[in-house]
Enzyme design. Structure first.
Site, PDB file in Angstrom:
ATOM      1  N   ASN A  25       0.841  -1.262   0.191  1.00 32.63           N
ATOM      2  CA  ASN A  25      -0.085   0.032  -0.168  1.00 32.63           C
ATOM      3  C   ASN A  25       0.815   1.192  -0.018  1.00 32.63           C
ATOM      4  OD1 ASN A  25      -2.074   1.982   0.470  1.00 32.63           O
ATOM      5  ND2 ASN A  25      -2.354   1.375   2.473  1.00 32.63           N
ATOM      6  N   TRP A  26       0.970   1.929  -1.132  1.00 30.05           N
ATOM      7  CA  TRP A  26       1.864   3.055  -1.237  1.00 30.05           C
ATOM      8  C   TRP A  26       1.359   4.297  -0.651  1.00 30.05           C
ATOM      9  CZ3 TRP A  26       5.427   3.393  -6.255  1.00 30.05           C
ATOM     10  CH2 TRP A  26       6.391   2.443  -6.540  1.00 30.05           C
ATOM     11  N   LYS A  27       0.045   4.099  -0.269  1.00 25.77           N
ATOM     12  CA  LYS A  27      -0.905   5.464   0.005  1.00 25.77           C
ATOM     13  C   LYS A  27      -0.402   6.713  -0.908  1.00 25.77           C
ATOM     14  CE  LYS A  27      -0.447   3.666   4.363  1.00 25.77           C
ATOM     15  NZ  LYS A  27      -0.344   3.736   5.869  1.00 25.77           N
TER      16      LYS A  27
ATOM     17  N   GLU B 124      -7.318   5.056   7.335  1.00 24.12           N
ATOM     18  CA  GLU B 124      -7.087   6.410   6.967  1.00 24.12           C
ATOM     19  C   GLU B 124      -8.177   7.038   6.282  1.00 24.12           C
ATOM     20  OE1 GLU B 124      -3.193   5.794   5.131  1.00 24.12           O
ATOM     21  OE2 GLU B 124      -2.483   5.514   7.057  1.00 24.12           O
TER      22      GLU B 124
ATOM     23  N   SER C 244       2.614  -1.683  10.612  1.00 21.50           N
ATOM     24  CA  SER C 244       4.149  -1.920  10.682  1.00 21.50           C
ATOM     25  C   SER C 244       4.711  -3.357  10.642  1.00 21.50           C
ATOM     26  CB  SER C 244       4.281  -1.558  12.247  1.00 21.50           C
ATOM     27  OG  SER C 244       4.082  -0.037  12.436  1.00 21.50           O
TER      28      SER C 244
ATOM     29  N   GLY D   1       1.884   2.758  11.004  1.00 20.84           N
ATOM     30  CA  GLY D   1       2.980   3.614  10.798  1.00 20.84           C
ATOM     31  C   GLY D   1       3.648   3.972  12.335  1.00 20.84           C
TER      32      GLY D   1
ATOM     33  N   GLU E 261      -5.853  -4.456  10.382  1.00 20.31           N
ATOM     34  CA  GLU E 261      -4.842  -3.449  10.486  1.00 20.31           C
ATOM     35  C   GLU E 261      -5.339  -2.960  11.856  1.00 20.31           C
ATOM     36  OE1 GLU E 261      -2.711  -2.271   6.652  1.00 20.31           O
ATOM     37  OE2 GLU E 261      -4.544  -1.188   6.700  1.00 20.31           O
TER      38      GLU E 261
ATOM     39  N   HIS F 218      -9.673   1.512   4.350  1.00 25.83           N
ATOM     40  CA  HIS F 218      -8.549   1.477   5.091  1.00 25.83           C
ATOM     41  C   HIS F 218      -8.910   2.520   6.259  1.00 25.83           C
ATOM     42  CE1 HIS F 218      -4.585   3.020   5.997  1.00 25.83           C
ATOM     43  NE2 HIS F 218      -4.042   2.018   5.534  1.00 25.83           N
TER      44      HIS F 218
ATOM     45  N   GLY G   6       2.633  -1.011   4.259  1.00 26.35           N
ATOM     46  CA  GLY G   6       2.516   0.303   4.104  1.00 26.35           C
ATOM     47  C   GLY G   6       4.037   0.685   3.914  1.00 26.35           C
ATOM     48  N   GLY G   7       4.525   1.675   4.791  1.00 30.07           N
ATOM     49  CA  GLY G   7       5.902   2.369   4.514  1.00 30.07           C
ATOM     50  C   GLY G   7       7.104   1.140   3.951  1.00 30.07           C
TER      51      GLY G   7
END
Ligand code: PGA
Length: 247
Positions: free
Chosen positions: A19-21, A101, A211, A175, A169, A99, A232-233
């Site tokens: 997930n590159w966001k 967010e 994470s 994150g 999640e 998600h 993600g990150g």
């Protein structure tokens, strides 16, 4: 291209979704054109809308392309929105919906998420439906209650048989570098599996997200009832993401 039915029914291989966001660029995507995975896991890259076309030409064929959101509407006067049928035209096989967010920053409710899930499915796109509790809900020991409510509101009314993926999640793990312990992950994934079993009699992969990285991926992916990871990150660095895909 239609969504690959085998991707979500092969229980033994794992699903690794990036997930590159709102990150990445054409330059970064180009780095992934020489991406190799030896383990036989299914790899999905959920990219910003603007990179979808380039991803189709650049990424190796084994990588399935995903988006990070779709409209809850089919078409019409919804300035700035992108519909599931438009994603389909861009060769998108998966879409992340719900998600945290989007639930928090864009006030998406379970019923919004459910409409998106339905439209994705109608257009042959497999939804990756995210659920998870906040830190406060965890502290109040309401994790299962929250997950049940999200499953009931955003997933349970889907007409069977369909393919979908659920991603657990914990909001507090996204994150932050924090993750639940292994027992908690197992217990929660088992709970989600049981809850989904009340509504569906087919296999639904349950990914863990929050994470996940190249250091903890081996341990998390071996937890019973964990079908893969939503990353993600750590998916923004080719070297790290490659390691995770080879877990
Ligand atoms: P993270 O994000 O891996 O950076 O915690 C996961 C996600 O939000 O899907």
């Amino acid at each position: 291209m239609s969504a690959d039915p085998n991707s979500t029914t092969r229980i033994n291989s794992k699903i690794i979704a990036a997930n590159w966001k709102m990150n990445g660029s054409e330059e970064l995507l180009k780095e992934f054109s020489e991406f190799e995975v030896t383990k036989g896991n299914d790899v999905i890259m959920c990219l910003p809308f603007t990179l979808l076309d380039l991803a189709n030409t650049l990424l190796p064929n084994f990588i399935k392309i995903g988006a990070q959101n779709c409209s809850e509407e089919d078409k019409g006067a919804f300035t700035g929105e992108v519909s599931a049928s438009m994603l389909r035209e861009r060769n998108v096989s998966y879409v992340i919906v719900g998600h945290s967010e989007r639930r928090t920053l864009f006030r998406e409710t379970d019923s919004t998420v459910f409409r998106k899930v339905q439209l994705a499915l109608k257009n042959g796109i497999i939804p990756i439906v995210c659920i998870g509790e906040t830190l406060l809900e965890k502290k109040k020991k309401k994790t299962f209650e929250v997950l049940d409510r999200q499953i009931e509101g955003s997933i349970s009314k889907i007409e069977t048989p369909v393919q979908l993926i659920v991603a657990y999640e914990p909001v507090w793990a996204i994150g932050t570098g924090l993750t639940p312990n292994i027992n908690e992950i197992e217990e929660t994934h088992f709970h989600i599996k049981q809850k989904l079993g009340e509504f569906f009699d087919f296999y639904i992969p349950i990914l863990y997200g929050g994470s996940a990285n190249s250091e903890n991926c081996d341990e998390i992916i071996s937890v019973p009832h964990v079908s893969g990871l939503l990353v993600g990150g750590a998916s923004l660095e080719k070297r790290h993401f490659a390691k995770i895909c080879n877990c």
